[in-house]
Structures are given as structure tokens and as C-alpha cells.
Design an enzyme around this catalytic site. Structure first.
Site, PDB file in Angstrom:
ATOM      1  CD  GLU A   1      -2.002  -6.479   4.467  1.00  0.00           C
ATOM      2  OE1 GLU A   1      -2.005  -5.273   4.798  1.00  0.00           O
ATOM      3  OE2 GLU A   1      -1.940  -6.848   3.271  1.00  0.00           O
TER       4      GLU A   1
ATOM      5  CG  HIS B   1      -4.193  -3.141   2.796  1.00  0.00           C
ATOM      6  ND1 HIS B   1      -3.051  -3.114   3.574  1.00  0.00           N
ATOM      7  CD2 HIS B   1      -4.455  -1.848   2.474  1.00  0.00           C
ATOM      8  CE1 HIS B   1      -2.649  -1.860   3.726  1.00  0.00           C
ATOM      9  NE2 HIS B   1      -3.479  -1.074   3.069  1.00  0.00           N
TER      10      HIS B   1
ATOM     11  CB  CYS C   1      -1.007  -0.034   1.148  1.00  0.00           C
ATOM     12  SG  CYS C   1      -2.387   1.130   0.899  1.00  0.00           S
TER      13      CYS C   1
END
Length: 318
Positions: free
Chosen positions: A238, A236, A142
């Protein structure tokens, strides 16, 4: 195989509750193997949440991984206790003579500021410069991806008219399958939460860079250098199921103008459960990075890293 984490790290209890095999330092030291060493520069405000998310994503591999956590020393964290930081995090001065198989640089909530106005920008630049000689492969996430592309290649970021917020469809852009996306479906989903973007024309103008994946809605997603030593990921993967939900409700509570995250809640109704459809993407993304671009390529003696630094990895599958 397990991931090795600092003794008593709070994320351990969450991960063990999910049947993820973690090993503390004392036990790992008794094993006669060469684990790969990954250091995570955590720039996110709530560091414990990000620790858990990244450790979860890194855990699905047969490779034993030693994890170290790195913090910025020139910035005071307001959302994570000093006790936690001093107990579990290293500073750059304490690790700058070490060598690592991999580095992860997280996002940070400073994307609408010029890079040079971020108070820890000089220290971050020092770490990114150090990574070129002391880390085999680095994954930037990011804002970390945008900062990395700006520092290494001069690629600018651009403000968006409206926040890129939601879960978006992506596909690969290479004419041949890319090992980073081995096992992915033709269309896969990734969460995004950002106010800025990269533009493909700027990246295409740099000979050493390749765009690996884009989205019709959220734009450039994955970029790599041609040696497989630097990856820049704007989304993202994760994130856990409720991360975007927490961000949305936080902004609503603050009275901010925020749209419902796209393609996230069932029936686009924020009173309903979010749809989790990117967990496999997170597993594959980090596992493929660790396997094909870190484990398969790093020298057994990590101190010899600079002797192979010119190696060019084939990003695509045969």
C-alpha cells in the site's frame, strides 16, 4: 463503484485528485444495495497518510465498500491530532457488537519490542479475538501480520542483523495459482521496511497455515490460514512512491545508521526519483482479497457470519 468514507475525511481530496470515486456517508445511505463493510485498525503513527494509502488500494474494485476507521483507545497518538481521531475513528467499545465483512490491521513502529511490552497489546488481543467471530476475513499487514501470527498461532518474530529496507522481488510458493495473486506476474515487487522477520520453518509446523509467497531477500511475504479467513502480509504494497524515501531521509536527518533502500532509487542514487513498480501489486492484492475471500464468501446478512464460519475456501484456482 466507490468507497464510502466518513464525511469530510481529509483523504477524500487527495483521492478525488487522483480520479478515485469516493462517496460520503450521506449519499451512500440513499442507495438500496448491500455494500461490503471493511473496518481498518490503524496502528501507524501518521494515521492520515496510512488512511490515504489504504483507501487508494481498496478503491479499484466494482464492489461498493463502506469503510470505518478504528483506533486503539489505550494508547495516546503523538503524530495524529485528537480532533482527527475523535472525529473520524471509532473505539473498540463502540463497534464490538457489529459484524464486518473484512478487517485490516496495519503495521506499527513497535516491532523490536516484545509483544507483551507494547502498551496496547491487551486491547489488540481483544480485537484479534473478537475478529474470529465478528469479521469474515482479516488482512494483517507488517507488524500487524507478525502480531496476528503470534497471537493466533504462537509464531515468534526474530530480530534481523540489518533492517529489511527496500523493494524486493517475490514469487508465489504454491504449486497451483493462488486466487490472492490472480493477475500477478511470475516475479513481482513489494516494499518492505522492518527490523524483524518470520521464519518459514515455524509457519510450516502449523498445520492450519500456508505460506503463499516468499522472497529470496526479504523472506516470508504472505501467509494464510487454510480457510481464507486470515491473511498475514509482511510487506507494504500500500506504500506510495515516496514513503521509503521519507523514512530514509528521516533516519539520515536523525544521524541514524541506515542503508539506502534496495532496488528503490534510480541507479541506487537517493538524489534521483524512486522507481514505482508495485502499484499494480497493491491494486491486485487488495482487489483479489476483497473479491475472492470477502465478497464472494460473506453471507448477505452479515449477522449470520457465525453460521458459515467453518466454511473452507479453496485458496487455489481451479
Amino acid at each position: 463503484m466507490p468507497i464510502r468514507i466518513p464525511d469530510n475525511l481529509p483523504a477524500r481530496h487527495i483521492l478525488e485528485g487522483e480520479r478515485i470515486f469516493v462517496m460520503e456517508e450521506n449519499r451512500a445511505l440513499s442507495q438500496d444495495i448491500r455494500p461490503i463493510k471493511i473496518i481498518i485498525l490503524n496502528l501507524m503513527p501518521n494515521k492520515e497518510v496510512t488512511e490515504t494509502q489504504l483507501l487508494r488500494a481498496l478503491s479499484n474494485t466494482p464492489i461498493q465498500i463502506d469503510i470505518e476507521l478504528l483506533r486503539i483507545s489505550t494508547h495516546e497518538s503523538k503524530n495524529t491530532s485528537k480532533e482527527h481521531l475523535f472525529k473520524y475513528y471509532e473505539t473498540f467499545d463502540s463497534i464490538k457488537d457489529n459484524y464486518y465483512d473484512g478487517l485490516i490491521i496495519t503495521g506499527a513502529p513497535v516491532e523490536q519490542m516484545p509483544y507483551e511490552e507494547v502498551d496496547y497489546w491487551p486491547e489488540l488481543c481483544s480485537i484479534m479475538e473478537w475478529s474470529k467471530t465478528h469479521v469474515y476475513s482479516t488482512m494483517h499487514i507488517c507488524w500487524g501480520a507478525m502480531a496476528g501470527l503470534y497471537y493466533h498461532y504462537g509464531i515468534p518474530k526474530y530480530d534481523l542483523d540489518a533492517k529489511c529496507f527496500g523493494v524486493f522481488e517475490h514469487s508465489t510458493t504454491s504449486s497451483k495459482p493462488v486466487k490472492l495473486f490472480r493477475g500477478f506476474d511470475d516475479i513481482f515487487y513489494v516494499p518492505h521496511s522492518r527490523h524483524t522477520e518470520l521464519r518459514s520453518d515455524d509457519i510450516a509446523a502449523v498445520d492450519n497455515l500456508r505460506i503463499l509467497s516468499e522472497s529470496p531477500e526479504s523472506g516470508v511475504y504472505a501467509v494464510s490460514d487454510k480457510r481464507g479467513r486470515q491473511f498475514f502480509i509482511t510487506g507494504h504494497s500500500e506504500y506510495d512512491r515516496y514513503t521509503l524515501d521519507a523514512e530514509y531521509k528521516r533516519d539520515v536527518d536523525k544521524g541514524l545508521s541506515i542503508e539506502i533502500p534496495k532496488n528503490y532509487y534510480r541507479d541506487n542514487d537517493p538524489t534521483k526519483e524512486p522507481l514505482m513498480r508495485w502499484r499494480s501489486v497493491a491494486t491486485l492484492l487488495f482487489t483479489n482479497w476483497l473479491n475472492y475471500y470477502v465478497y464472494q464468501e460473506t453471507p448477505f446478512d452479515i449477522h449470520l457470519l457465525n453460521e458459515v464460519k467453518q466454511n473452507k475456501i479453496d485458496l487455489e484456482e481451479d
